[in-house]
Design a protein around this motif. Structure first.
Motif, PDB file in Angstrom:
ATOM      1  N   GLN A 183       0.092  16.710 -68.014  1.00 57.53           N
ATOM      2  CA  GLN A 183       1.247  17.384 -68.595  1.00 57.53           C
ATOM      3  C   GLN A 183       0.885  18.805 -69.012  1.00 57.53           C
ATOM      4  O   GLN A 183       1.670  19.744 -68.812  1.00 57.53           O
ATOM      5  CB  GLN A 183       1.760  16.590 -69.791  1.00 57.53           C
ATOM      6  N   GLN A 241       2.752  22.117 -67.799  1.00 53.44           N
ATOM      7  CA  GLN A 241       3.316  23.058 -68.761  1.00 53.44           C
ATOM      8  C   GLN A 241       2.788  24.471 -68.525  1.00 53.44           C
ATOM      9  O   GLN A 241       3.512  25.453 -68.704  1.00 53.44           O
ATOM     10  CB  GLN A 241       2.990  22.616 -70.189  1.00 53.44           C
ATOM     11  N   GLY A 259       6.862  23.961 -64.708  1.00 49.54           N
ATOM     12  CA  GLY A 259       7.956  24.235 -65.619  1.00 49.54           C
ATOM     13  C   GLY A 259       9.229  24.642 -64.889  1.00 49.54           C
ATOM     14  O   GLY A 259       9.311  24.600 -63.660  1.00 49.54           O
ATOM     15  N   PRO A 260      10.254  25.058 -65.632  1.00 50.59           N
ATOM     16  CA  PRO A 260      11.550  25.406 -65.037  1.00 50.59           C
ATOM     17  C   PRO A 260      11.434  26.464 -63.943  1.00 50.59           C
ATOM     18  O   PRO A 260      10.713  27.455 -64.100  1.00 50.59           O
ATOM     19  CB  PRO A 260      12.343  25.936 -66.237  1.00 50.59           C
ATOM     20  N   ARG A 297      10.006  26.101 -61.127  1.00 53.22           N
ATOM     21  CA  ARG A 297       8.809  25.918 -60.311  1.00 53.22           C
ATOM     22  C   ARG A 297       8.778  24.498 -59.752  1.00 53.22           C
ATOM     23  O   ARG A 297       9.592  23.645 -60.126  1.00 53.22           O
ATOM     24  CB  ARG A 297       7.549  26.204 -61.124  1.00 53.22           C
ATOM     25  N   SER A 300       6.573  15.908 -64.036  1.00 51.28           N
ATOM     26  CA  SER A 300       7.135  17.147 -63.496  1.00 51.28           C
ATOM     27  C   SER A 300       8.542  17.367 -64.019  1.00 51.28           C
ATOM     28  O   SER A 300       8.883  18.445 -64.531  1.00 51.28           O
ATOM     29  CB  SER A 300       7.142  17.099 -61.965  1.00 51.28           C
ATOM     30  N   THR A 321       8.783  18.287 -67.686  1.00 53.57           N
ATOM     31  CA  THR A 321       8.432  19.667 -68.027  1.00 53.57           C
ATOM     32  C   THR A 321       9.374  20.674 -67.370  1.00 53.57           C
ATOM     33  O   THR A 321       9.157  21.876 -67.464  1.00 53.57           O
ATOM     34  CB  THR A 321       6.982  19.983 -67.602  1.00 53.57           C
ATOM     35  N   GLY A 322      10.412  20.163 -66.696  1.00 49.41           N
ATOM     36  CA  GLY A 322      11.408  21.050 -66.114  1.00 49.41           C
ATOM     37  C   GLY A 322      11.121  21.498 -64.701  1.00 49.41           C
ATOM     38  O   GLY A 322      11.883  22.292 -64.126  1.00 49.41           O
ATOM     39  N   ALA A 323      10.053  20.998 -64.104  1.00 50.81           N
ATOM     40  CA  ALA A 323       9.724  21.370 -62.732  1.00 50.81           C
ATOM     41  C   ALA A 323      10.441  20.449 -61.747  1.00 50.81           C
ATOM     42  O   ALA A 323      10.807  19.324 -62.076  1.00 50.81           O
ATOM     43  CB  ALA A 323       8.217  21.299 -62.502  1.00 50.81           C
ATOM     44  N   VAL A 353      -0.811  25.830 -74.061  1.00 54.17           N
ATOM     45  CA  VAL A 353       0.297  24.874 -74.140  1.00 54.17           C
ATOM     46  C   VAL A 353      -0.022  23.634 -74.968  1.00 54.17           C
ATOM     47  O   VAL A 353       0.877  22.863 -75.292  1.00 54.17           O
ATOM     48  CB  VAL A 353       0.754  24.448 -72.732  1.00 54.17           C
TER      49      VAL A 353
END
Length: 360
Positions: free
Chosen positions: A97, A101, A105-106, A108, A124, A127-129, A248
């Motif tokens: 994680q 991070q 992330g977003p 990506r 994934s 963490t927004g990926a 992070v």
């Protein structure tokens, strides 16, 4: 009654389900790849002593850089690794994680060759990926040429290579790792959670770290060290890669008690790893026994066996459950997975499989 639909949940988390390996109080639990051998008594006594000593100073924050533990991991892994190349967390999932991070992330993407460890897409997404699933051959292997071609097309920010692979047990050649690294723009994580169960002559991806700053090799104490309940994972990488993870992590993320317990276990690594040889014997016994029953066990370099030739995985799983044996349906058609346990647990599993009936 309030439901998730009533809460302002992130849109990209709606419809997802949490990780949920079945937990049931059955006599023989062989479903989550735990080391079913307990920590040896003499090692447990030393761990208790070290934890008790740490407890006397638990009013203070722990060493944020977990210095002694990093020194222990570096010595255990060898290959000329230095403490500044080591990172650790509360289980390898937290370590992975941290990687996501820092590097995903977003906006990506993260990539892995399916079927593979089910937590990769969950971590994934958490963490927004965006998760991208590659493919494997029919026998769950990957060639260097095909792996590189898939990664080149996907162009991910993070690549996960599970070696040996979970849930299939499939080995992964260093040539695949090298080929993927050469075409990857982002970071490449080789997850060696089960490396200790591979043939002793099998090379580790740790040998590839020199000169590859975007490469990291993760490990866990959950399997070979029988430390699943302690939650300790770690990775090795370039010191600059480690610096990125510091950005992070939560402050003081590894408790003083965790650090003390893990350091004591590492100090007794030779004793702890004697369990591995016994588990490998039981894994190979499972493979042979399943083959005799007409099933199709896949080659495994891990502490579990994936086997095919199962006409109705759900019915077979339930029949074993009713006999007090818990294994895992990992969602691969015609397959089930069983962890290698103690000699008695292996006997119970094989007897239960025989009572269910041979493969068609």
């Amino acid at each position: 009654m309030t439901s998730l639909d009533d809460l302002p949940l992130r849109d990209d988390l709606r419809g997802l389900t949490p990780y949920g390996a079945p937990q049931a109080p059955l006599p023989v639990a062989l479903n989550v790849n735990e080391n079913t051998h307990p920590v040896p008594d003499d090692v447990a006594a030393q761990i208790l002593d070290d934890v008790a000593a740490a407890l006397r100073e638990v009013n203070r924050y722990p060493d944020r850089e977990f210095t002694r533990l990093r020194e222990g991991f570096a010595a255990y892994l060898g290959h000329g690794l230095r403490p500044e190349q080591i990172w650790a967390g509360n289980g390898s999932n937290e370590v992975l994680q941290h990687v996501l991070q820092a590097f995903a992330g977003p906006g990506r993407t993260a990539f892995g060759f399916a079927p593979t460890y089910s937590m990769y897409p969950l971590l994934s997404q958490g963490t927004g990926a965006r998760w991208i699933a590659g493919t494997r051959d029919d026998d769950f292997r990957i060639t260097a040429e095909d792996a590189a071609a898939q990664v080149a097309v996907a162009d991910p920010d993070v690549v996960f290579l599970c070696a040996p692979n979970n849930p299939t047990g499939t080995p992964l050649g260093l040539d695949v790792i090298e080929a993927v690294y050469e075409v990857a723009r982002g970071v490449v994580i080789v997850d060696e959670a089960y490396q200790e169960f591979a043939p002793k002559a099998a090379p580790s991806a740790l040998t590839l770290l020199e000169g590859r700053p975007r490469l990291a090799v993760s490990r866990t104490m959950s399997k070979a060290f029988a430390f699943a309940g302690a939650r300790v994972g770690y990775l090795a990488a370039d010191p600059v890669f480690i610096d990125a993870l510091r950005l992070v992590r939560l402050p003081y993320h590894l408790s003083a008690l965790t650090q003390a317990a893990a350091t004591a276990a590492l100090r007794n690594s030779a004793t702890m790893l004697r369990m591995v040889d016994e588990i490998v014997v039981q894994r190979d016994r499972i493979t042979a026994g399943l083959a005799e029953l007409g099933y199709l066990p896949h080659e495994s370099w891990s502490n579990f066996v994936l086997f095919g030739g199962v006409d109705d995985p759900r019915a077979t799983w339930q029949a074993l459950y009713d006999r007090g044996v818990l294994i895992r349906d990992v969602g691969i058609p015609g397959h089930l997975r069983v962890s290698a346990g103690t000699e008695a647990e292996t006997t119970a599993f094989l007897d239960a499989m025989a009572s269910v009936g041979s493969a068609a």
